[in-house]
Write a protein that holds these residues in place. Structure first.
Motif, PDB file in Angstrom:
ATOM      1  N   VAL A 195       0.833  -1.205   0.000  1.00 43.95           N
ATOM      2  CA  VAL A 195       0.000   0.000   0.000  1.00 43.95           C
ATOM      3  C   VAL A 195       0.862   1.247   0.000  1.00 43.95           C
ATOM      4  CG1 VAL A 195      -1.653   1.358   1.342  1.00 43.95           C
ATOM      5  CG2 VAL A 195      -1.981  -1.110   1.072  1.00 43.95           C
ATOM      6  N   GLY A 196       1.921   1.219   0.794  1.00 46.61           N
ATOM      7  CA  GLY A 196       2.816   2.366   0.838  1.00 46.61           C
ATOM      8  C   GLY A 196       3.477   2.628  -0.502  1.00 46.61           C
ATOM      9  N   LEU A 197       3.929   1.554  -1.154  1.00 44.36           N
ATOM     10  CA  LEU A 197       4.560   1.715  -2.462  1.00 44.36           C
ATOM     11  C   LEU A 197       3.568   2.245  -3.499  1.00 44.36           C
ATOM     12  CD1 LEU A 197       6.756  -1.515  -2.605  1.00 44.36           C
ATOM     13  CD2 LEU A 197       7.541   0.845  -2.321  1.00 44.36           C
ATOM     14  N   LEU A 198       2.319   1.741  -3.440  1.00 46.53           N
ATOM     15  CA  LEU A 198       1.297   2.237  -4.359  1.00 46.53           C
ATOM     16  C   LEU A 198       1.022   3.717  -4.104  1.00 46.53           C
ATOM     17  CD1 LEU A 198      -1.256  -0.735  -4.409  1.00 46.53           C
ATOM     18  CD2 LEU A 198       0.243   0.005  -6.269  1.00 46.53           C
ATOM     19  N   ALA A 199       0.959   4.084  -2.838  1.00 43.98           N
ATOM     20  CA  ALA A 199       0.714   5.495  -2.501  1.00 43.98           C
ATOM     21  C   ALA A 199       1.848   6.372  -3.016  1.00 43.98           C
ATOM     22  CB  ALA A 199       0.557   5.657  -0.991  1.00 43.98           C
ATOM     23  N   ILE A 200       3.081   5.885  -2.855  1.00 41.94           N
ATOM     24  CA  ILE A 200       4.237   6.640  -3.355  1.00 41.94           C
ATOM     25  C   ILE A 200       4.155   6.773  -4.871  1.00 41.94           C
ATOM     26  CG2 ILE A 200       6.740   6.555  -3.663  1.00 41.94           C
ATOM     27  CD1 ILE A 200       6.885   5.240  -0.879  1.00 41.94           C
ATOM     28  N   ALA A 201       3.761   5.671  -5.540  1.00 37.98           N
ATOM     29  CA  ALA A 201       3.655   5.706  -7.000  1.00 37.98           C
ATOM     30  C   ALA A 201       2.598   6.711  -7.447  1.00 37.98           C
ATOM     31  CB  ALA A 201       3.313   4.317  -7.535  1.00 37.98           C
ATOM     32  N   VAL A 202       1.437   6.696  -6.758  1.00 32.66           N
ATOM     33  CA  VAL A 202       0.370   7.636  -7.106  1.00 32.66           C
ATOM     34  C   VAL A 202       0.840   9.068  -6.905  1.00 32.66           C
ATOM     35  CG1 VAL A 202      -1.909   8.474  -6.453  1.00 32.66           C
ATOM     36  CG2 VAL A 202      -1.504   6.022  -6.692  1.00 32.66           C
ATOM     37  N   VAL A 203       1.471   9.310  -5.773  1.00 28.69           N
ATOM     38  CA  VAL A 203       1.978  10.660  -5.504  1.00 28.69           C
ATOM     39  C   VAL A 203       3.003  11.059  -6.556  1.00 28.69           C
ATOM     40  CG1 VAL A 203       3.328  12.055  -3.894  1.00 28.69           C
ATOM     41  CG2 VAL A 203       1.507  10.572  -3.039  1.00 28.69           C
ATOM     42  N   GLY A 204       3.846  10.101  -6.945  1.00 28.17           N
ATOM     43  CA  GLY A 204       4.843  10.378  -7.969  1.00 28.17           C
ATOM     44  C   GLY A 204       4.219  10.757  -9.296  1.00 28.17           C
ATOM     45  N   VAL A 205       3.151  10.032  -9.665  1.00 23.93           N
ATOM     46  CA  VAL A 205       2.457  10.336 -10.916  1.00 23.93           C
ATOM     47  C   VAL A 205       1.847  11.732 -10.858  1.00 23.93           C
ATOM     48  CG1 VAL A 205       0.444   9.745 -12.328  1.00 23.93           C
ATOM     49  CG2 VAL A 205       2.005   7.953 -11.578  1.00 23.93           C
ATOM     50  N   VAL A 206       1.172  12.023  -9.730  1.00 22.67           N
ATOM     51  CA  VAL A 206       0.527  13.331  -9.590  1.00 22.67           C
ATOM     52  C   VAL A 206       1.560  14.447  -9.665  1.00 22.67           C
ATOM     53  CG1 VAL A 206      -0.755  14.822  -8.020  1.00 22.67           C
ATOM     54  CG2 VAL A 206      -1.437  12.430  -8.294  1.00 22.67           C
ATOM     55  N   LEU A 207       2.684  14.269  -8.956  1.00 18.27           N
ATOM     56  CA  LEU A 207       3.722  15.293  -8.978  1.00 18.27           C
ATOM     57  C   LEU A 207       4.314  15.457 -10.366  1.00 18.27           C
ATOM     58  CD1 LEU A 207       5.598  14.607  -5.616  1.00 18.27           C
ATOM     59  CD2 LEU A 207       4.139  16.556  -6.178  1.00 18.27           C
ATOM     60  N   ARG A 208       4.507  14.330 -11.064  1.00 19.33           N
ATOM     61  CA  ARG A 208       5.069  14.395 -12.421  1.00 19.33           C
ATOM     62  C   ARG A 208       4.148  15.202 -13.335  1.00 19.33           C
ATOM     63  NH1 ARG A 208       7.445  10.932 -16.347  1.00 19.33           N
ATOM     64  NH2 ARG A 208       7.601  12.203 -18.247  1.00 19.33           N
TER      65      ARG A 208
END
Length: 412
Positions: A16-29
């Motif tokens: 879940v943490g990795l998915l959250a990081i990935a989502v945040v990364g996509v949004v920031l990108r």
């Protein structure tokens, strides 16, 4: 057991943490990288403006650009609201491309216009997405468009109408960031198709000049802009586009399948449909597909020749015809039967505003004459001819309904 459970919960928490990081990364990108910019140096280019190039450029602009950039209110390429774009993309507006030095494209050099038309990259480096790029259009045709933009044609004379910025959704910005191809300048000049190769000319019109493959393949997500013929369901139809009211219309199957495509059509019927907007069954084409009167008979025959080389695809595409209430007034039934509302909307306000009909055609007889043969009144119009299509006893109720729309629709 507790140790295993704790280990399972730990693994789940990590996932879940990795998915959250990935989502945040996509949004920031997406957010930090918007608007998308690319550094493309404009070539040192001066296009010679000749009558032949201006005429060719006018034709190309009518085929490629006018549907988005022409505004009926200004009678020029001052940009407008693109109501037929998917609501999921946001509110989309086209730009003023008249010769005005600040409100339009008048400050662009010929080289900057060439880059914009080829790649969609504006002079400030901002990408206009997939809306301006012409990756396969021949260099000479780009020169012709530039020559037309430099001409004194009424469509491109300087007008100071400000361009309204589009209000893109996160979905569109994410698609533009991760899926849209980054068009670049080709390594070598792009030539026109050989003058004596009919099939090559047809392919050029389908994939470069008119972009027919976009609507007539399976879907937007499965299009291959870099290699159009590799798009899923290429020319087999099905892509969901929108009419002027935002209602879904599916691109037709244009392969030669005899049951679901155009295999039973004749070449002449195909030419008539493309150039006049009327199918063999006397039903009009439905917006956003419009007639292409600017294409010559020979050019449409070349498209036919190219389509004949494609494998027939069995793909039944819905006609998307709406239910017409039998209790509706006769004029409204006729208006909907001939799909007038696909372009003009249910209230007469669409890509062309019927509320102006009384100004141009003050008598019922003059309005009927226009509807029978629009090209006799407006050169190059994309409106179909309804001569011998609408029955004699249908004209009076149809005109009465149009007049009612004129008086009932509020002015914008």
């Amino acid at each position: 057991m507790k140790r295993i459970l704790r280990r399972g919960l730990t693994v789940a928490a990590v996932v879940v943490g990795l998915l959250a990081i990935a989502v945040v990364g996509v949004v920031l990108r997406v957010e930090l990288g918007w608007p998308i910019t690319r550094d493309i140096a404009a070539p040192d280019l001066t296009v010679e403006v000749t009558p032949a190039r201006v005429a060719r450029g006018r034709k190309l602009v009518r085929v490629r650009c006018a549907l988005c950039h022409y505004d009926q209110k200004t009678n020029a390429l001052t940009g407008t609201h693109l109501a037929a774009e998917p609501a999921e993309f946001g509110q989309v507006y086209s730009a003023n491309i008249t010769a005005h030095p600040t409100a339009g494209a008048g400050a662009y050099t010929d080289g900057e216009l060439f880059v914009l038309l080829r790649t969609g990259i504006k002079r400030d480096g901002v990408s206009s997405g997939q809306y301006m790029a012409s990756p396969f259009l021949a260099d000479e045709d780009l020169y012709a468009i530039i020559a037309f933009l430099r001409s004194d044609d009424p469509w491109v004379r300087p007008q100071d109408t400000p361009s309204k910025p589009s209000e893109w959704t996160f979905l569109y910005r994410a698609l533009a960031t991760f899926t849209f191809p980054a068009h670049t300048m080709p390594p070598a000049p792009v030539p026109l198709p050989p003058a004596d190769d009919e099939v090559a000319l047809g392919k050029y019109i389908v994939t470069a000049m008119a972009d027919c493959f976009v609507c007539h393949s399976a879907s937007f997500p499965t299009l291959d802009p870099a290699q159009p013929e590799r798009s899923a369901g290429y020319m087999g139809g099905g892509n969901a586009v929108l009419d002027a009211r935002g209602h879904v219309v599916h691109g037709s199957n244009l392969t030669m399948d005899s049951t679901t495509g155009i295999g039973t059509w004749s070449k002449d019927e195909f030419v008539r449909a493309v150039r006049t907007g009327m199918r063999p069954d006397q039903s009009p084409l439905r917006y956003p597909m419009l007639a292409y009167p600017d294409l010559t008979d020979d050019e449409v025959r070349a498209v036919w020749a190219y389509l004949k080389t494609l494998p027939p695809l069995v793909h039944a595409v819905p006609r998307d015809l709406e239910h017409i209430a039998p209790t509706a007034p006769k004029g409204e039934q006729i208006y909907r039967r001939y799909q007038c509302n696909a372009c003009h909307g249910d209230t007469g306000v669409g890509i062309c505003d019927l509320r102006q009909a009384h100004e141009r055609y003050p008598t019922d007889a003059s309005l009927v004459a226009f509807l029978r043969e629009p090209s006799a009144f407006v050169t190059g119009t994309k409106m179909p001819s309804y001569q011998d299509v609408i029955a004699d006893d249908e004209w009076a109720p149809l005109v009465a309904y149009v007049r009612a729309l004129e008086s009932s629709s509020p002015r914008r």
